[in-house]
Design an enzyme around this catalytic site. Structure first.
Site, mmCIF file in Angstrom:
data_model
loop_
_atom_site.group_PDB
_atom_site.id
_atom_site.type_symbol
_atom_site.label_atom_id
_atom_site.label_comp_id
_atom_site.label_asym_id
_atom_site.label_seq_id
_atom_site.Cartn_x
_atom_site.Cartn_y
_atom_site.Cartn_z
ATOM 1 N N GLU A 141 -42.312 100.404 -57.503
ATOM 2 C CA GLU A 141 -42.216 99.558 -58.687
ATOM 3 C C GLU A 141 -42.763 100.266 -59.929
ATOM 4 O O GLU A 141 -42.388 99.937 -61.058
ATOM 5 C CB GLU A 141 -42.982 98.248 -58.453
ATOM 6 N N LYS A 180 -33.631 87.693 -59.955
ATOM 7 C CA LYS A 180 -34.116 86.328 -60.208
ATOM 8 C C LYS A 180 -33.141 85.595 -61.112
ATOM 9 O O LYS A 180 -32.792 84.447 -60.855
ATOM 10 C CB LYS A 180 -35.495 86.360 -60.867
ATOM 11 N N HIS A 226 -39.289 109.282 -32.699
ATOM 12 C CA HIS A 226 -38.220 108.962 -31.750
ATOM 13 C C HIS A 226 -37.133 108.110 -32.407
ATOM 14 O O HIS A 226 -36.334 107.486 -31.717
ATOM 15 C CB HIS A 226 -38.816 108.260 -30.525
HETATM 16 O O1 PA5 Z 1 -46.495 94.130 -59.001
HETATM 17 C C1 PA5 Z 1 -45.987 93.125 -59.470
HETATM 18 O O2 PA5 Z 1 -46.203 92.764 -60.643
HETATM 19 C C2 PA5 Z 1 -45.091 92.224 -58.643
HETATM 20 O O3 PA5 Z 1 -44.783 92.780 -57.425
HETATM 21 C C3 PA5 Z 1 -45.751 90.880 -58.420
HETATM 22 O O4 PA5 Z 1 -46.969 91.078 -57.761
HETATM 23 C C4 PA5 Z 1 -44.873 89.944 -57.606
HETATM 24 O O5 PA5 Z 1 -43.630 89.826 -58.210
HETATM 25 C C5 PA5 Z 1 -45.527 88.574 -57.518
HETATM 26 O O6 PA5 Z 1 -45.791 88.056 -58.775
HETATM 27 P P1 PA5 Z 1 -46.794 86.874 -59.012
HETATM 28 O O7 PA5 Z 1 -48.155 87.290 -58.586
HETATM 29 O O8 PA5 Z 1 -46.709 86.610 -60.476
HETATM 30 O O9 PA5 Z 1 -46.306 85.700 -58.188
#
Ligand code: PA5
Length: 428
Positions: A281, A416, A302
């Site tokens: 990310e 989303k 394996h």
């Molecule tokens: O690293 C990030 O920002 C995302 O992976 C969030 O942690 C994830 O989308 C969850 O978001 P939230 O904590 O707002 O529910």
């Protein structure tokens, strides 16, 4: 903790390394000075040294208030609001703790998917047990945890009544924004704040990770101590986080666009899931980024072993090697030796594991796969804290060398938007 890059020597040259070390030092300086891209999300940089004993003691007292009354703590969250806690708990736990009939609170995770069967089965498991819920969402609006929380909150209220249900719900969210914050204030839940300047995937050392880990019975003060020591070390020019970031960028620019985080201990399998989110990310944007993958050896030798040895040469590996196992088992001599294993008699299983590691390392390098090796003396709270911070710091540095903002995640919104459109969410 020790970083070895000698297994990449065949693939990179000294002058490249020197050049990238300089870039890494510059990138690290901008993290320290908070002068680079995404600098409003750098709260994690000094988080370990700034974590107060007050906060840690407060977490312990929350745990104490509930732990004797519950069999299960359900942690609701997804992405950065889930992976870190699960990674640390799995690393520190007995492999079979879920099946143990002891007095320890068992940690379950929900809201990390939209599977109806998963939710049905977790409800079924806990319905005749005593449980509590921790709901974690920084934005407070993420669909997966919100759906799970609506259902499990209603179950709790039905089972225990509204007043007792409130005692059994903890919320971890933003200090003022989001639906969860509003709900938590309305219902007067015990609440912890995720600092504004700490993004989800960098939040494991906040209550997001620390509270579930404390419920699981582990020493969060030692985790923070390990992370704080890493924070100090990684400030220094030429430190291992800079070198790791430099080497992976050199490899990336030579076409090694996939990194496999390898372990030889199944306790670290989920640590790799946390790492994959952190790097994926943070770096995967603007058409750039190393694709983060993982493998648990010797198991995956394996399955993925053939590809790694012999497939497309765009891979490099980063091994996390644990020097000492927690327990000791010696392979005994067998008089009949029908399985032909007497050549291993007297050896500890870990010695055999280490031989597999050495053999694999050589085979993969010979096969054209550069290897980076990170070793820790043993798996414990302190070393896990250190490793977490090391990878976070290296990720920030690496993202800056790559030229992206490592602290945003615009791509996550795309699915989303489509999903909400399909579901007919009002206001779209
Ligand atoms: O690293 C990030 O920002 C995302 O992976 C969030 O942690 C994830 O989308 C969850 O978001 P939230 O904590 O707002 O529910």
């Amino acid at each position: 903790m020790k970083l070895e890059i000698k297994y990449t020597e065949k693939f990179i040259n000294k002058s490249e390394l020197e050049q990238y070390k300089e870039k890494a030092a510059e990138a690290n300086k901008s993290l320290e000075l908070k002068s680079g891209k995404g600098n409003n999300f750098l709260g994690w940089v000094n988080l370990p040294s700034e974590t107060s004993d007050n906060l840690l003691n407060n977490i312990y007292s929350t745990v104490e208030n509930l732990n004797n009354d519950i069999d299960f703590m359900i942690i609701i969250g997804i992405g950065g609001s889930y992976l870190g806690a699960k990674a640390v708990i799995e690393a520190l736990s007995d492999n079979f703790s879920a099946y143990k009939n002891d007095k320890k609170t068992k940690i379950l995770f929900a809201g990390n998917n939209l599977s109806e069967d998963y939710l049905y089965e977790i409800r079924n498991l806990i319905k005749n047990k005593s449980y509590a819920v921790t709901v974690i969402s920084k934005s407070g609006t993420t669909t997966e945890p919100a759906v799970a929380f609506r259902i499990l909150k209603a179950d709790l209220e039905k089972k225990y009544g509204k007043k007792e249900a409130k005692r059994r719900i903890i919320a971890i969210t933003d200090k003022e924004k989001g639906a969860l914050k509003k709900l938590a204030d309305n219902e007067n839940y015990k609440t912890y704040v995720i600092p504004d300047n700490v993004g989800g995937r960098f939040s494991v050392l906040t209550p997001v990770g620390l509270l579930p880990v404390a419920f699981a019975g582990f020493d969060i003060k030692k985790i923070i101590k390990g992370a704080a020591d890493a924070e100090n070390i990684t400030k220094i020019k030429g430190n291992d986080a800079e070198i790791y970031a430099a080497v992976r960028n050199i490899l990336y620019n030579k076409g090694y666009t996939n990194e496999i985080l390898v372990n030889y201990n199944p306790k670290l399998n989920f640590f790799a899931e946390w790492w994959k989110q952190l790097y994926g990310e943070s770096e995967g944007k603007d058409g750039k980024g190393i694709f983060p993958a993982s493998a648990g050896f010797t198991t995956d030798l394996h399955s993925l072993g053939q590809y790694i040895q012999d497939g497309k040469r765009n891979l490099f590996e980063t091994i996390i090697s644990v020097e000492k196992s927690k327990h000791k088992i010696i392979l005994e001599k067998d008089e009949q030796n029908l399985d032909n294993l007497n050549y291993l008699a007297g050896k500890q299983i870990e010695e055999i594991n280490k031989s597999a590691e050495q053999g694999t390392l050589k085979a993969h390098i010979d096969g054209g796969v550069p290897n980076i090796r990170i070793s820790i003396p043993e798996i414990n709270e302190y070393n896990i804290g250190k490793l977490i911070y090391f990878f976070e710091r290296a990720c920030g540095i690496s993202g800056y060398i790559l030229g992206v903002n490592p602290f945003d995640q615009p791509g996550v919104e795309e699915y989303k938007r489509n999903m909400f459109r399909i579901l007919g969410k009002p206001g779209l």
